[in-house]
Structure formats: C-alpha cells, structure tokens
Motif scaffolding. Structure first.
Motif, PDB file in Angstrom:
ATOM      1  N   ALA A 111       0.858  -1.024   0.105  1.00 18.05           N
ATOM      2  CA  ALA A 111       0.114  -0.160   0.020  1.00 18.05           C
ATOM      3  C   ALA A 111       0.786   1.272  -0.013  1.00 18.05           C
ATOM      4  O   ALA A 111       0.549   1.955  -0.702  1.00 18.05           O
ATOM      5  N   THR A 112       1.913   1.334   0.607  1.00 20.07           N
ATOM      6  CA  THR A 112       2.921   2.375   0.802  1.00 20.07           C
ATOM      7  C   THR A 112       3.597   2.587  -0.582  1.00 20.07           C
ATOM      8  O   THR A 112       3.450   3.816  -1.050  1.00 20.07           O
ATOM      9  N   GLN A 113       3.798   1.630  -1.184  1.00 19.99           N
ATOM     10  CA  GLN A 113       4.383   1.567  -2.326  1.00 19.99           C
ATOM     11  C   GLN A 113       3.691   1.931  -3.533  1.00 19.99           C
ATOM     12  O   GLN A 113       3.998   2.686  -4.622  1.00 19.99           O
ATOM     13  N   MET A 114       2.353   1.944  -3.388  1.00 20.35           N
ATOM     14  CA  MET A 114       1.255   2.421  -4.469  1.00 20.35           C
ATOM     15  C   MET A 114       0.881   3.690  -4.068  1.00 20.35           C
ATOM     16  O   MET A 114      -0.040   4.316  -4.508  1.00 20.35           O
ATOM     17  N   GLY A 115       1.414   4.541  -2.840  1.00 19.03           N
ATOM     18  CA  GLY A 115       1.200   5.769  -2.509  1.00 19.03           C
ATOM     19  C   GLY A 115       0.098   5.903  -1.675  1.00 19.03           C
ATOM     20  O   GLY A 115      -0.335   7.146  -1.410  1.00 19.03           O
ATOM     21  N   ALA A 116      -0.595   4.798  -1.205  1.00 20.15           N
ATOM     22  CA  ALA A 116      -1.594   5.073  -0.242  1.00 20.15           C
ATOM     23  C   ALA A 116      -1.289   5.796   1.319  1.00 20.15           C
ATOM     24  O   ALA A 116      -0.170   5.534   1.667  1.00 20.15           O
ATOM     25  N   VAL A 117      -2.174   6.690   1.730  1.00 18.65           N
ATOM     26  CA  VAL A 117      -1.917   7.222   2.864  1.00 18.65           C
ATOM     27  C   VAL A 117      -2.638   6.675   3.959  1.00 18.65           C
ATOM     28  O   VAL A 117      -2.417   6.872   5.099  1.00 18.65           O
ATOM     29  N   MET A 118      -3.483   5.528   3.800  1.00 18.35           N
ATOM     30  CA  MET A 118      -4.280   4.885   4.817  1.00 18.35           C
ATOM     31  C   MET A 118      -4.867   3.607   4.043  1.00 18.35           C
ATOM     32  O   MET A 118      -4.853   3.533   2.864  1.00 18.35           O
ATOM     33  N   MET A 119      -5.121   2.501   4.905  1.00 23.68           N
ATOM     34  CA  MET A 119      -5.348   1.402   4.354  1.00 23.68           C
ATOM     35  C   MET A 119      -6.756   1.240   5.397  1.00 23.68           C
ATOM     36  O   MET A 119      -7.028   1.374   6.297  1.00 23.68           O
ATOM     37  N   ASP A 120      -7.949   0.519   4.632  1.00 24.62           N
ATOM     38  CA  ASP A 120      -9.125  -0.115   5.191  1.00 24.62           C
ATOM     39  C   ASP A 120      -9.116  -1.557   5.133  1.00 24.62           C
ATOM     40  O   ASP A 120      -8.747  -2.053   4.237  1.00 24.62           O
ATOM     41  N   LEU A 121     -10.054  -2.152   6.073  1.00 26.52           N
ATOM     42  CA  LEU A 121     -10.333  -3.750   5.855  1.00 26.52           C
ATOM     43  C   LEU A 121     -11.701  -3.675   6.514  1.00 26.52           C
ATOM     44  O   LEU A 121     -12.052  -2.729   7.609  1.00 26.52           O
ATOM     45  N   PHE A 122     -12.432  -4.916   6.476  1.00 25.92           N
ATOM     46  CA  PHE A 122     -13.623  -5.056   7.130  1.00 25.92           C
ATOM     47  C   PHE A 122     -13.417  -6.640   7.542  1.00 25.92           C
ATOM     48  O   PHE A 122     -12.768  -7.332   6.736  1.00 25.92           O
ATOM     49  N   THR A 123     -14.156  -6.985   8.636  1.00 25.21           N
ATOM     50  CA  THR A 123     -14.128  -8.484   9.029  1.00 25.21           C
ATOM     51  C   THR A 123     -15.325  -8.677   9.551  1.00 25.21           C
ATOM     52  O   THR A 123     -15.901  -7.790  10.222  1.00 25.21           O
ATOM     53  N   ALA A 124     -15.718 -10.164   9.848  1.00 22.99           N
ATOM     54  CA  ALA A 124     -16.762 -10.491  10.512  1.00 22.99           C
ATOM     55  C   ALA A 124     -16.923  -9.815  12.131  1.00 22.99           C
ATOM     56  O   ALA A 124     -15.558 -10.111  12.766  1.00 22.99           O
ATOM     57  N   HIS A 125     -17.849  -9.789  12.666  1.00 22.34           N
ATOM     58  CA  HIS A 125     -17.929  -9.372  13.975  1.00 22.34           C
ATOM     59  C   HIS A 125     -17.381 -10.594  14.804  1.00 22.34           C
ATOM     60  O   HIS A 125     -16.695 -10.470  15.646  1.00 22.34           O
ATOM     61  N   THR A 126     -17.456 -11.823  14.441  1.00 22.18           N
ATOM     62  CA  THR A 126     -17.039 -12.952  15.116  1.00 22.18           C
ATOM     63  C   THR A 126     -15.758 -13.289  14.916  1.00 22.18           C
ATOM     64  O   THR A 126     -15.205 -14.331  15.371  1.00 22.18           O
ATOM     65  N   ASN A 127     -15.048 -12.880  14.098  1.00 18.62           N
ATOM     66  CA  ASN A 127     -13.688 -13.025  13.716  1.00 18.62           C
ATOM     67  C   ASN A 127     -12.779 -12.663  14.735  1.00 18.62           C
ATOM     68  O   ASN A 127     -11.920 -11.651  14.198  1.00 18.62           O
ATOM     69  N   THR A 128     -12.631 -12.962  15.886  1.00 19.43           N
ATOM     70  CA  THR A 128     -11.927 -12.438  17.246  1.00 19.43           C
ATOM     71  C   THR A 128     -10.593 -12.502  16.892  1.00 19.43           C
ATOM     72  O   THR A 128      -9.723 -11.818  17.008  1.00 19.43           O
ATOM     73  N   GLU A 129     -10.149 -13.711  16.361  1.00 13.92           N
ATOM     74  CA  GLU A 129      -8.834 -14.030  16.199  1.00 13.92           C
ATOM     75  C   GLU A 129      -8.085 -12.912  15.165  1.00 13.92           C
ATOM     76  O   GLU A 129      -6.701 -12.668  15.386  1.00 13.92           O
ATOM     77  N   ALA A 130      -8.711 -12.803  14.141  1.00 13.76           N
ATOM     78  CA  ALA A 130      -8.132 -11.796  12.855  1.00 13.76           C
ATOM     79  C   ALA A 130      -8.496 -10.152  13.808  1.00 13.76           C
ATOM     80  O   ALA A 130      -7.098  -9.601  13.502  1.00 13.76           O
ATOM     81  N   GLN A 131      -9.227 -10.031  14.408  1.00 18.08           N
ATOM     82  CA  GLN A 131      -9.328  -8.683  15.002  1.00 18.08           C
ATOM     83  C   GLN A 131      -8.259  -8.481  15.864  1.00 18.08           C
ATOM     84  O   GLN A 131      -7.369  -7.584  15.875  1.00 18.08           O
ATOM     85  N   ALA A 132      -7.847  -9.503  16.874  1.00 16.74           N
ATOM     86  CA  ALA A 132      -6.581  -9.331  17.640  1.00 16.74           C
ATOM     87  C   ALA A 132      -5.348  -9.309  16.949  1.00 16.74           C
ATOM     88  O   ALA A 132      -4.488  -8.436  17.215  1.00 16.74           O
ATOM     89  N   LEU A 133      -5.264  -9.996  15.351  1.00 14.88           N
ATOM     90  CA  LEU A 133      -4.064  -9.858  14.580  1.00 14.88           C
ATOM     91  C   LEU A 133      -3.841  -8.217  14.457  1.00 14.88           C
ATOM     92  O   LEU A 133      -3.090  -7.600  14.542  1.00 14.88           O
ATOM     93  N   TYR A 134      -5.102  -7.840  13.952  1.00 10.54           N
ATOM     94  CA  TYR A 134      -5.330  -6.201  13.177  1.00 10.54           C
ATOM     95  C   TYR A 134      -4.785  -5.356  14.247  1.00 10.54           C
ATOM     96  O   TYR A 134      -4.106  -4.495  14.113  1.00 10.54           O
ATOM     97  N   GLU A 135      -5.378  -5.559  15.410  1.00 11.69           N
ATOM     98  CA  GLU A 135      -5.086  -4.578  16.475  1.00 11.69           C
ATOM     99  C   GLU A 135      -3.718  -4.588  17.078  1.00 11.69           C
ATOM    100  O   GLU A 135      -3.164  -3.457  17.506  1.00 11.69           O
ATOM    101  N   SER A 136      -3.230  -5.871  17.149  1.00  9.69           N
ATOM    102  CA  SER A 136      -1.491  -5.884  17.564  1.00  9.69           C
ATOM    103  C   SER A 136      -0.608  -5.101  16.355  1.00  9.69           C
ATOM    104  O   SER A 136       0.232  -4.858  16.829  1.00  9.69           O
ATOM    105  N   LEU A 137      -1.019  -4.813  15.440  1.00  8.96           N
ATOM    106  CA  LEU A 137      -0.389  -4.197  14.293  1.00  8.96           C
ATOM    107  C   LEU A 137      -0.835  -2.809  14.174  1.00  8.96           C
ATOM    108  O   LEU A 137      -0.337  -2.287  13.199  1.00  8.96           O
TER     109      LEU A 137
END
Length: 152
Positions: A111-137
């Motif tokens: 994303a940085t290489q393509m010049g993005a200033v921000m990234m977005d994502l969405f995930t299921a409310h129940t996908n708590t393992e992925a949410q923990a990964l995202y928040e740790s980053l």
C-alpha cells in the motif's frame, strides 16, 4: 526445521495454486467452489491493476501458505490514494505460525509503494482472532462510521 517466511507479489505462475487458495477462502465464506471462475477473476483483476496480491511461503519451499489482496482506491475527503485490504487468507495447516502477520506487513508495504496514505479492511464481528492480529499491528476499530452494503 523452522524455515523463515517470505512474502512477495504473486505472479502469473502462481495463479493455479492461488486460485485454489482463493477458492478455499470463498468456501470458508460459504460460497460455492469454482476454481476456473476464481482463476479467471484473479487474472482479470491483476492484469487490470485493480488488485495486487501478496503471497507467503516458507523460504526455499514452493507451496503458498496464504495471500493478502490489496485494492487501490481513493479517499476524496483526504484527496489521497488509499488501499482496501480486501481479503486475507491463510491455509488451515499454516495458521498460528505468523503467516497472517507477515502478510499484513507485506500488504502495508505494498500500500505504501502504491502511494496510499491509509488502509481499510472489514471483517466479521465474530472473527476475533483476526481482530486481535489487526489490533496488534496498530489497526484501529472505527467507532464513528457505520459500514453498509447494497447488493445490486
């Protein structure tokens, strides 16, 4: 032997294996299997520049362990390029080994290489393992905006 994980952008040579991973991802989301259609869809997205796909594998080994699909987009309020992390998938046999983390970091770099200033994502409310990964980053849950969809 614990071999280091590597990431790179997918190439045309990866499409057969990548189509299988994407098809497994679709099945995870309770969509029907259709590897030929998935492959054609991926080829078109990559050829048009509508998507960039980071893949992960163990150094010196051929099998792809997962992918992150990044789509360039725009934020008109910020008047800047942004990127949507549209899909992240790790093969079941490679989960809890750091593959998701290295793919998330590779997606951020892309994303940085393509010049993005921000990234977005969405995930299921129940996908708590992925949410923990995202928040740790450092990803932050948006508590201001509400996300809607309209299927047309």
């Amino acid at each position: 032997m614990n071999t280091a994980l590597t990431t790179r952008l997918a190439t045309g040579a990866d499409l057969p294996e990548l189509a299988g991973l994407f098809d497994a991802h679709r099945q995870f989301h309770e969509l029907p299997s259709d590897v030929p259609a998935v492959r054609a869809f991926l080829e078109a997205r990559v050829a048009s520049g509508e998507a960039r796909i980071c893949v992960a594998q163990r150094e010196g080994q051929g099998a792809l362990l997962g992918f992150a699909l990044i789509c360039p987009t725009w934020c008109f309020g910020r008047m800047a390029r942004t990127a949507m992390l549209n899909d992240l998938y790790v093969s079941p046999n490679a989960r809890r080994c750091g593959v998701g983390r290295v793919l998330m970091l590779a997606a951020r770099e892309e994303a940085t290489q393509m010049g993005a200033v921000m990234m977005d994502l969405f995930t299921a409310h129940t996908n708590t393992e992925a949410q923990a990964l995202y928040e740790s980053l450092g990803w932050e849950l948006d508590t201001t905006l509400r996300y809607y969809s309209l299927y047309v």
